[in-house]
Structures are given as C-alpha cells and as structure tokens.
Design an enzyme around this catalytic site. Structure first.
Site, mmCIF file in Angstrom:
data_model
loop_
_atom_site.group_PDB
_atom_site.id
_atom_site.type_symbol
_atom_site.label_atom_id
_atom_site.label_comp_id
_atom_site.label_asym_id
_atom_site.label_seq_id
_atom_site.Cartn_x
_atom_site.Cartn_y
_atom_site.Cartn_z
ATOM 1 N N LYS A 182 35.008 19.725 20.701
ATOM 2 C CA LYS A 182 34.044 20.055 21.748
ATOM 3 C C LYS A 182 32.824 20.760 21.151
ATOM 4 C CE LYS A 182 37.443 20.850 25.451
ATOM 5 N NZ LYS A 182 36.927 19.900 26.451
ATOM 6 N N ARG A 186 46.104 14.460 29.995
ATOM 7 C CA ARG A 186 46.896 13.327 30.491
ATOM 8 C C ARG A 186 48.028 12.978 29.530
ATOM 9 N NH1 ARG A 186 41.517 9.882 30.591
ATOM 10 N NH2 ARG A 186 40.803 12.025 30.916
#
Length: 493
Positions: free
Chosen positions: A277, A351
């Site tokens: 990130k 996920r």
C-alpha cells in the site's frame, strides 16, 4: 456509567441538571410542566428569542423558581417533520456536550413521545443509553497520563409510571449493546503491535471465562494446514506472527437449535503484502480487523443480554506483511473447499482469509451466516462513510438485516450479487482469481465469497467506510455491533 429510571413529575425531580425538549413554537409535556411551575420562565426566554427550539439548539437555565433541579437544559427538537431518528441522536449528543462542559456528576433526561416520531419508550430509552455511552467514550489506555475522569457518572431517565418496566428492560439491553460497541472500539483503536492475532484470541478466551454461556476454541496454523486452509495461510506467510482461527460459541438455546454464525475478518495489520500500500495513512490499517472487533463486540452484547438462541462467532485473524516468504502476485493456492485461487493482488487478502472461514462454518449446520469485513475501498467510493454495503444470496436474510439496520440507525444498503459479475473473476490458470478489476469492486469481492457459501443462507457486510473515522476524530466506531445484535434479538421474537 450508571443508568436508572425515575417517575417523579419533572418539577419535583432532585437533579443537578434536568434535560427537557422544546420544539419550534411548541413545548413538550415535561417543558410545559416546568414552565407552569416556574410561572412562565421557559416561555419568557423563548419569547425573548434567547432560544427558538431549532434542532440541536441548547440553552442552560439555572435556579428556576418552583423547580427542584439546580439546572434545566433546554434542548431544541426543531419542527415536527424534523423529529426523526438521526436528529434524536444528534440532540442527545448536543445535550451531553453541554453536560460534560458543566462538570455535573448526575443528570436527568425528560424526553417524551414528542422527542422523536414513530418510536416508543423502549426505543427512546435504549437509544439514550447507547448514545450516552458512545458520547462519553474515550480511548486512553496507551497514554502515560490519561486525562481527568469525566464527572458525569449517573444518568436518570424520567418515564411515566406505566413505562417503568419497559424502561428498565431498555436500560439493561442498551447497556449490554453499548458495552459491545465499546469492546469493538477498544479493540479497533489498539495499535497493531499490541492487538495481534494472538491478542484477539486471548480476548476471546477471556470473554468465554467471564460468561458460562460462552466457550472458546482457537485453531493454530498446524491445524489449519491439516484442514487445507491454503488460502488463509497464504496471507500470513510473510509475517512471523501466527494466524489464529478463533471459534467462540454461545449457547442460549437447546443443542438441537441451529446456530446463527458471525464471521469476522481479523487482519490486525494490512500492509498490502507484496502489493504494498502507499505509505500515507497506512497506520489506519490497524483497523482492518474491525470486522473481527464487531463480532467480538456482538458476542459480548449477546452474552450480557442472555439471548435465547445459539450463536457461533468465527474470526480469521492474521497479519499481512511482505517478506522473502510472502505470497507473490501470480501465486496459486488451494482453499479449504478444494477450489484453486490465482492471487493477482496480495492486498485483496481479506477475501482469502474469509473464504476458508466460510467453508469451515458449514460444519455448524447454520441457520444463517453473516460475515463482516473492512473488505473494499470501492465500498467507500460507492456509499461513503454513512452506510455499510450489504450483499446476500438470500432475499429474506437481506431483508432481516436491513430491518435491523433501520431500527438501530446502523445503516446498510444492499448491492446486487448478480451472476453477470462472476465472469470478472475468471482465471486462465486457476478456478478463479482473487480480484475482478476496478469496476464493481465491492460486488466482485462478494461474488468471490459467494463461491464458498452455497450450502447456507449467507450475507456479507462490507464496513470499509463505516468501521472507523479518519482525521481529527480518528477512531473506531464500533459498527456493525448494533445492527448484528438487533438482527439476533429479532430472531428471538
């Protein structure tokens, strides 16, 4: 914070501060009673234009003749049309801001039916308790010199004699729910060097020790490996901190009753892994475990209320960090379901832990499964910071969750889960890939999860935009504890 019910007439209430409401051009019944006792003192300040009764307006009066309370705080409600749930909450916040500033130790709220449209005594009382605790919340556990303690320690709620029993139930359940929200906020606000996956597991064990209705089991990485949880373990490959699969079971009904299952994403820090990130605001990635925090907060509330149903909480806890051992973009892993996943972006890790947890919970033969996760930045673009995203494979379950959201004002909005979106997850090399591209990112993330939930009724709550606030008011919000708890309360009705 202590809460209690009083049923005395307003002018006879012995209180440091009495909170009463006025509308634009009208007085509520408690305000009229004080006005008559004080020979029109309240009417006089309104006629003088000192306060107009607009929503959120406040005015503090001292030493009203004929009134036993030392102070009276007038709280504006606005027009009849403005007396909705949201403005009621804002009014409570405005009143508490004044109460904190005057350093009183006790206050009494006299808010009758006129304070909010279409809500009964139970709702008003429970909301007052929840809002009071939330407004007085402070996180100072990590400060060497915490601030002075708040002086307001007791809140009384004035109700008609006929409503006292209802009010006491509302206080009890409101306090339990508020404790659940505070639990979630505390966990979310802790730094990632304290709140690790093992710390979350310890908190679950402590909660189980406090409540005989709860039991806790924690699966270590060796056990997950034996179960074939290659997807979950791929996320934690780059860190030295071991993943934990936390299973917390609440037994409030008979053994034969199917449990409702809550699944929480517990990424205690998300650097993005190899798909690193940007550095700006990366500190806020400690909040990537707020799904897990909201599940633990909900279990706290459920256990304190003693709800007559069975609930199972499963938390997939891990860190996502880069290293020489970290999963790389293009790697293919096998999930517990046997389906293979091409990992194109290691920052789409939520996920990956959730899919194995969702496969695992099928063993409980659940009545319903709701997973909660700070899953996609796309949800913030779609819904902002007001509503959580809701997707489901069952219209009935989606409706039940939306009803709970509306009742608690813990807002959610349903997005489609059409098969048309599934093709965005097609992979040339595996059964699926873990991202579907920029279009409809929240929906394709839920489409990914839906491939592991075909055996039961399932819903997904994306709380990426609602789990915490940034900026000057930075901190965890405790959502969706109210929504989830109300959903479970409704299942007992």
């Amino acid at each position: 914070m202590e809460f209690e019910i009083s049923s005395d007439v307003p002018q006879q209430l012995d209180s440091e501060c009495l909170v009463v409401a006025i509308g634009e051009g009208s007085l509520t019944a408690p305000a009229r009673a004080l006005d008559e006792a004080s020979q029109g003192a309240i009417s006089q300040v309104i006629e003088a234009g000192d306060i107009k009764g607009k929503k959120g307006q406040t005015m503090l009066l001292r030493g009203l003749p004929g009134v036993k309370a030392r102070r009276v705080l007038l709280l504006g409600l606005g027009t009849d049309e403005q007396r909705n749930d949201s403005n009621f909450q804002k009014g409570i916040k405005a009143a508490l801001t004044v109460l904190k500033s005057i350093n009183c130790t006790e206050a009494t709220f006299c808010l009758d039916d006129a304070a909010v449209n279409d809500r009964d005594c139970y709702w008003r009382t429970r909301q007052l308790v929840e809002q009071a605790v939330a407004e007085l919340y402070r996180f100072e556990q990590m400060k060497s010199k915490p601030g002075d303690p708040l002086s307001l320690a007791r809140v009384r709620i004035n109700l008609d004699e006929a409503d006292v029993e209802t009010g006491e139930v509302a206080i009890s359940e409101g306090a339990a729910l508020a404790n659940g929200v505070s639990t979630a906020r505390d966990l979310g606000n802790l730094p990632a060097n304290v709140c690790t996956p093992r710390y979350l597991a310890d908190q679950a064990r402590e909660l189980a020790e406090q409540h005989p209705s709860l039991s806790c089991q924690v699966l270590e990485e060796d056990e997950m490996r034996k179960l074939g949880m290659g997807s979950l373990l791929s996320v934690t490959a780059g860190t030295e901190e071991p993943a934990q699969l936390i299973v917390l079971e609440y037994r409030g009904a008979s053994e034969g009753d199917k449990p409702h299952v809550l699944v929480g994403k517990g990424i205690t820090f998300d650097s993005g892994g190899i798909s690193l990130k940007p550095g700006e605001a990366m500190d806020e990635m400690k909040y990537d475990m707020c799904g897990a925090a909201s599940v633990l907060g909900t279990m706290t509330a459920v256990a304190e209320m003693g709800l007559p149903l069975n609930v199972v909480a499963v938390i997939a806890a891990a860190e996502n960090l880069p290293s020489g051992h970290a999963t790389k973009p293009g790697d293919i892993v096998t999930s517990m379901s046997g389906q293979t996943i091409e990992i194109l972006n290691t920052d789409a890790e939520g996920r990956l832990v959730l899919c194995d947890a969702l496969t695992y919970v099928a063993r409980f033969n659940p009545a319903s499964v709701v997973d909660v996760a700070t899953l996609t930045g796309a949800c913030i673009l779609a819904l902002g910071h007001k509503a959580s995203g809701l997707l489901s494979n069952d219209d009935g379950l989606a409706g039940e969750l939306l009803d709970a959201a509306a009742y608690t004002t813990d807002k959610a909005w349903r997005l489609p889960l059409w098969d048309d979106y599934q093709e965005q997850l097609d992979s040339n090399f595996a059964d699926m890939q873990n991202i579907g591209g920029r279009p409809a990112g929240t929906i394709t993330a839920a489409c990914f999860l839906s491939r592991f939930t075909k055996e039961y009724r399932w819903a997904h709550l994306d709380i990426a935009g609602t789990a915490w606030q940034s900026g000057k008011q930075k901190g965890a919000t405790g959502r969706c504890v109210p929504l989830l708890t109300q959903y479970l309360i409704d299942r007992t009705a």
